[in-house]
Design an enzyme around this catalytic site. Structure first.
Site, PDB file in Angstrom:
ATOM      1  N   TYR A  15       0.851  -1.200   0.000  1.00 30.95           N
ATOM      2  CA  TYR A  15       0.000   0.000   0.000  1.00 30.95           C
ATOM      3  C   TYR A  15       0.884   1.247   0.000  1.00 30.95           C
ATOM      4  CZ  TYR A  15      -3.349   3.435   2.028  1.00 30.95           C
ATOM      5  OH  TYR A  15      -4.129   4.548   2.290  1.00 30.95           O
ATOM      6  N   LYS A  41       0.981   4.213  -2.733  1.00 31.43           N
ATOM      7  CA  LYS A  41       0.705   5.604  -2.337  1.00 31.43           C
ATOM      8  C   LYS A  41       1.906   6.510  -2.640  1.00 31.43           C
ATOM      9  CE  LYS A  41      -3.546   5.652  -0.915  1.00 31.43           C
ATOM     10  NZ  LYS A  41      -4.549   6.530  -1.549  1.00 31.43           N
TER      11      LYS A  41
HETATM   12  P1  NAP Z   1     -13.192   4.282   2.983  1.00 35.29           P
HETATM   13  O1  NAP Z   1     -13.911   4.810   4.167  1.00 35.29           O
HETATM   14  O2  NAP Z   1     -12.930   2.841   2.870  1.00 35.29           O
HETATM   15  O3  NAP Z   1     -13.922   4.814   1.672  1.00 35.29           O
HETATM   16  C1  NAP Z   1     -13.391   4.491   0.426  1.00 35.29           C
HETATM   17  C2  NAP Z   1     -14.225   5.145  -0.651  1.00 35.29           C
HETATM   18  O4  NAP Z   1     -13.641   4.807  -1.918  1.00 35.29           O
HETATM   19  C3  NAP Z   1     -15.653   4.665  -0.664  1.00 35.29           C
HETATM   20  O5  NAP Z   1     -16.513   5.732  -0.985  1.00 35.29           O
HETATM   21  C4  NAP Z   1     -15.657   3.629  -1.795  1.00 35.29           C
HETATM   22  O6  NAP Z   1     -16.926   3.557  -2.420  1.00 35.29           O
HETATM   23  C5  NAP Z   1     -14.654   4.234  -2.744  1.00 35.29           C
HETATM   24  N1  NAP Z   1     -14.073   3.273  -3.664  1.00 35.29           N
HETATM   25  C6  NAP Z   1     -13.367   2.139  -3.375  1.00 35.29           C
HETATM   26  N2  NAP Z   1     -13.028   1.521  -4.505  1.00 35.29           N
HETATM   27  C7  NAP Z   1     -13.508   2.261  -5.530  1.00 35.29           C
HETATM   28  C8  NAP Z   1     -13.477   2.130  -6.934  1.00 35.29           C
HETATM   29  N3  NAP Z   1     -12.867   1.101  -7.531  1.00 35.29           N
HETATM   30  N4  NAP Z   1     -14.090   3.086  -7.690  1.00 35.29           N
HETATM   31  C9  NAP Z   1     -14.725   4.121  -7.100  1.00 35.29           C
HETATM   32  N5  NAP Z   1     -14.791   4.297  -5.775  1.00 35.29           N
HETATM   33  C10 NAP Z   1     -14.192   3.365  -5.002  1.00 35.29           C
HETATM   34  O7  NAP Z   1     -11.736   4.962   2.874  1.00 35.29           O
HETATM   35  P2  NAP Z   1     -11.169   6.350   3.436  1.00 35.29           P
HETATM   36  O8  NAP Z   1     -10.467   6.067   4.689  1.00 35.29           O
HETATM   37  O9  NAP Z   1     -12.189   7.418   3.380  1.00 35.29           O
HETATM   38  O10 NAP Z   1     -10.028   6.602   2.346  1.00 35.29           O
HETATM   39  C11 NAP Z   1     -10.169   7.539   1.294  1.00 35.29           C
HETATM   40  C12 NAP Z   1      -8.799   7.769   0.673  1.00 35.29           C
HETATM   41  O11 NAP Z   1      -7.902   8.252   1.672  1.00 35.29           O
HETATM   42  C13 NAP Z   1      -8.156   6.493   0.112  1.00 35.29           C
HETATM   43  O12 NAP Z   1      -7.452   6.806  -1.056  1.00 35.29           O
HETATM   44  C14 NAP Z   1      -7.198   6.088   1.219  1.00 35.29           C
HETATM   45  O13 NAP Z   1      -6.135   5.311   0.732  1.00 35.29           O
HETATM   46  C15 NAP Z   1      -6.742   7.441   1.713  1.00 35.29           C
HETATM   47  N6  NAP Z   1      -6.212   7.435   3.075  1.00 35.29           N
HETATM   48  C16 NAP Z   1      -6.967   7.065   4.139  1.00 35.29           C
HETATM   49  C17 NAP Z   1      -6.418   7.093   5.407  1.00 35.29           C
HETATM   50  C18 NAP Z   1      -7.195   6.696   6.632  1.00 35.29           C
HETATM   51  O14 NAP Z   1      -6.583   6.621   7.723  1.00 35.29           O
HETATM   52  N7  NAP Z   1      -8.491   6.470   6.554  1.00 35.29           N
HETATM   53  C19 NAP Z   1      -5.087   7.489   5.592  1.00 35.29           C
HETATM   54  C20 NAP Z   1      -4.340   7.864   4.487  1.00 35.29           C
HETATM   55  C21 NAP Z   1      -4.921   7.838   3.236  1.00 35.29           C
HETATM   56  P3  NAP Z   1     -17.732   2.151  -2.571  1.00 35.29           P
HETATM   57  O15 NAP Z   1     -17.990   1.668  -1.186  1.00 35.29           O
HETATM   58  O16 NAP Z   1     -18.943   2.522  -3.326  1.00 35.29           O
HETATM   59  O17 NAP Z   1     -16.809   1.251  -3.320  1.00 35.29           O
END
Ligand code: NAP
Length: 279
Positions: free
Chosen positions: A177, A181
């Site tokens: 991952y 990233k």
């Molecule tokens: P999350 O709660 O799991 O939400 C992920 C979102 O992405 C959901 O709306 C999901 O929609 C959508 N998604 C997944 N696969 C997809 C696809 N193939 N096409 C279109 N939409 C898709 O994740 P989050 O924590 O909000 O993370 C959002 C971003 O921030 C990600 O890029 C993650 O890597 C990054 N990030 C998160 C954290 C953290 O601590 N949470 C830290 C650093 C970076 P569906 O359910 O409809 O698929």
């Protein structure tokens, strides 16, 4: 404020409300992965600042539609569009649908992402392929579909959501991952280089530990322990909320950030576990 008599007066609150504007008034914005988590908070923040929002999702139809309903009830414009960002065809259809509806796209937030845990020895090949397809190729598909339209208008903001994993954190089971990233950071700088001459700003955000579905794995006890541990690694002593990242995305998407491009903004409460080479 000081009045002519030299006596400090209260701040002038009689400002003209007609000059108060949202920071994204009239802008058309596309947020990928906006059905949940960081994307959802970003879509809401944009709508509150006057933007029309495309709420992209791949599976969570009900959550995406509920968000659209909430935004519309609050008087702003939104539409939910299903597209798997890993599919170039579906992304192109989403962008064409947005252009048909609103005529342009001013802001793209490349947020959709997934996390498959595993280390260099344990990660299954299909999981690696899926992370590359969604987290990396997904951003390329969206930028490729949107950028030509932004170039024609010589205006556009692209915000890519990377992660502090890209910067050298040491969290177990996130090596592949982290590598994917890290590529987003390089991609952001190259997009900025290529698109800057066309009036398009491209920046990345590296969130730290944010409480969303992605990080809410395991038992409640395991989650509590992880949150405590992550909070202990941050100078501010807490983990993040989706709104913390949304606020940074709003800034980078707004004209307040019009002279900022190719930058990586870390939103992690001041994580200390990868800060020093000499400690
Ligand atoms: P999350 O709660 O799991 O939400 C992920 C979102 O992405 C959901 O709306 C999901 O929609 C959508 N998604 C997944 N696969 C997809 C696809 N193939 N096409 C279109 N939409 C898709 O994740 P989050 O924590 O909000 O993370 C959002 C971003 O921030 C990600 O890029 C993650 O890597 C990054 N990030 C998160 C954290 C953290 O601590 N949470 C830290 C650093 C970076 P569906 O359910 O409809 O698929």
């Amino acid at each position: 404020m000081v009045n002519p008599g030299g006596v400090p007066s209260r701040p002038d609150m009689s400002y003209d409300r007609s000059v108060m504007r949202g920071r994204l008034d009239g802008k058309v914005t596309l947020v990928t992965g906006a059905s949940r988590g960081i994307g959802r908070a970003t879509a809401l923040a944009f709508a509150r600042q006057g933007a029309a929002v495309v709420v992209n999702y791949s599976k969570a139809h009900e959550q995406a539609q509920r968000l659209v309903d909430d935004i519309q009830k609050a008087g702003a414009q939104a539409v939910a569009i299903r597209a798997d960002v890993a599919s170039r065809t579906e992304v192109r259809a989403m962008v064409e649908g947005t252009l048909a509806r609103w005529g342009r796209i001013d802001v793209l937030v490349n947020n959709a992402g997934i996390l498959h845990r595993g280390n260099i020895l344990t990660l299954a090949e299909e999981n690696l392929d899926e992370m590359i397809a969604v987290n990396l190729k997904g951003m390329i598909h969206c930028a490729q579909a949107v950028a030509p339209h932004m170039m024609k208008r010589r205006y556009g903001k692209i915000v890519n959501i990377a992660s502090i994993a890209a910067l050298g954190t040491t969290m177990a089971d996130t090596t592949p991952y982290a590598a994917v990233k890290a590529s987003i950071v390089a991609l952001t700088k190259r997009f900025a280089l290529e698109l800057g001459p066309h009036g398009i700003n491209v920046n990345a955000i590296c969130p730290g530990f944010i409480r969303t579905d992605m990080t809410s794995v395991g038992t409640p006890q395991e989650l509590d322990a992880r949150v405590l541990s992550m909070a202990g690694r941050a100078m501010l002593g807490r983990v993040g909320a989706p709104e913390d990242v949304a606020a940074a995305a709003l800034f980078l998407a707004s004209d307040e950030a019009s002279f900022i491009t190719a930058q990586v903004l870390t939103v992690d409460g001041g994580r200390m576990d990868f800060l020093s080479h000499s400690g």
